[in-house]
Design a protein around this motif. Structure first.
Motif, PDB file in Angstrom:
ATOM      1  N   LYS A 148       0.798  -1.041  -0.069  1.00 28.59           N
ATOM      2  CA  LYS A 148      -0.078  -0.020   0.096  1.00 28.59           C
ATOM      3  C   LYS A 148       0.886   1.259   0.010  1.00 28.59           C
ATOM      4  CE  LYS A 148      -3.933   2.193   2.176  1.00 28.59           C
ATOM      5  NZ  LYS A 148      -4.784   2.341   3.337  1.00 28.59           N
ATOM      6  N   GLU A 200       0.509   4.326  -2.373  1.00 27.73           N
ATOM      7  CA  GLU A 200       0.370   5.652  -2.035  1.00 27.73           C
ATOM      8  C   GLU A 200       1.113   6.539  -2.448  1.00 27.73           C
ATOM      9  OE1 GLU A 200      -0.422   7.766   2.326  1.00 27.73           O
ATOM     10  OE2 GLU A 200       0.607   5.611   2.350  1.00 27.73           O
ATOM     11  N   PRO A 242      -2.009   0.840  -8.678  1.00 28.47           N
ATOM     12  CA  PRO A 242      -3.262   0.628  -8.186  1.00 28.47           C
ATOM     13  C   PRO A 242      -3.182   0.018  -6.666  1.00 28.47           C
ATOM     14  CG  PRO A 242      -3.038  -1.146  -9.669  1.00 28.47           C
ATOM     15  CD  PRO A 242      -1.788  -0.045  -9.721  1.00 28.47           C
ATOM     16  N   HIS A 243      -4.171  -0.081  -5.683  1.00 26.98           N
ATOM     17  CA  HIS A 243      -4.101  -0.915  -4.658  1.00 26.98           C
ATOM     18  C   HIS A 243      -5.521  -1.059  -4.303  1.00 26.98           C
ATOM     19  CE1 HIS A 243      -2.524  -2.302  -0.748  1.00 26.98           C
ATOM     20  NE2 HIS A 243      -3.642  -2.002  -0.435  1.00 26.98           N
ATOM     21  N   LYS A 245      -5.972  11.666  -5.946  1.00 26.27           N
ATOM     22  CA  LYS A 245      -5.366  10.170  -5.626  1.00 26.27           C
ATOM     23  C   LYS A 245      -6.307   9.761  -4.405  1.00 26.27           C
ATOM     24  CE  LYS A 245      -2.356   6.533  -5.553  1.00 26.27           C
ATOM     25  NZ  LYS A 245      -1.826   5.792  -6.555  1.00 26.27           N
ATOM     26  N   TRP A 246      -6.808   8.625  -4.535  1.00 23.22           N
ATOM     27  CA  TRP A 246      -7.652   8.155  -3.436  1.00 23.22           C
ATOM     28  C   TRP A 246      -8.776   8.947  -2.742  1.00 23.22           C
ATOM     29  CZ3 TRP A 246      -3.350   4.938  -0.703  1.00 23.22           C
ATOM     30  CH2 TRP A 246      -2.943   3.672  -1.605  1.00 23.22           C
ATOM     31  N   GLU A 285      -8.331  12.297  -2.414  1.00 22.40           N
ATOM     32  CA  GLU A 285      -7.477  13.351  -1.987  1.00 22.40           C
ATOM     33  C   GLU A 285      -6.699  14.060  -3.058  1.00 22.40           C
ATOM     34  OE1 GLU A 285      -7.640  14.617   1.249  1.00 22.40           O
ATOM     35  OE2 GLU A 285      -8.914  12.850   1.721  1.00 22.40           O
TER      36      GLU A 285
END
Length: 184
Positions: free
Chosen positions: A32, A36, A42-43, A162-163, A165
């Motif tokens: 992860k 990040e 990807p995760h 990203k994710w 944010e």
């Protein structure tokens, strides 16, 4: 059909990925933390993603789109990461991108690999400029770019998401003339 190169460095070998690398790619890139700190990994890192990615490398190189290589420790023969130059042929520049498995951080491997592929980009691919960018929350990546002699060119504030944010993208660049003059 061009053959993907192998670049021998002091401690590392930059070589083409093989299908037998897929399991280790999934393990390392599937962390992860790696996802990040990078823009496109990807995760979770699903089964089959590494194989699909590896299958694109030869065609990408032959079509002058990118050069993607495995970063391998010479002595231990461990796959420790990936490095890439995405080619923009019309403009004769390339974008440097890389990741190193978390357990291999802080050994100078990323800097050594980046120096090797940047040298290849200027000397063999005949690029005029190599640039890189990193997420603002990943200053370690910026330190690698600084060690290459790249010049800070600016920050695009909240430029990507990203994710869920918004993230800053920090840009660096190096010209062939700067590289050849040895001032970097």
């Amino acid at each position: 059909m061009k053959t993907l190169p192998t670049i021998a460095l002091e401690r590392l070998l930059l070589r083409p990925f093989g299908m037998d690398d897929a399991k280790e790619v999934q393990k390392l890139a599937g962390d992860k933390y790696i996802a990040e700190m990078t823009l496109y990994i990807p995760h979770p890192y699903e089964d089959g993603v590494a194989e699909t990615w590896i299958k694109t490398h030869a065609e990408n190189f032959n079509e002058d789109r990118s050069l993607e290589l495995a970063i391998v420790h010479k002595e231990k023969n461990d796959l420790i990461g990936a490095i890439c130059i995405a080619i923009h042929k019309e403009f004769r520049h390339g974008e440097l991108a890389y990741w190193i498995g978390k357990k291999y951080n802080n050994n100078g491997y990323c800097t050594e690999a980046a120096k090797g592929i940047v040298r290849y980009a200027f000397e063999e691919m005949k690029l005029n400029r190599v640039f890189g960018r990193h997420l603002g929350k990943n200053p370690a990546s910026g330190k690698v770019m600084q060690k290459l002699g790249m010049t800070y060119e600016g920050t695009l504030r909240q430029h990507v998401r990203k994710w869920g944010e918004y993230e800053d993208l920090v840009h660096y660049g190096l010209l062939k003339d700067e590289y050849l003059s040895g001032n970097c």
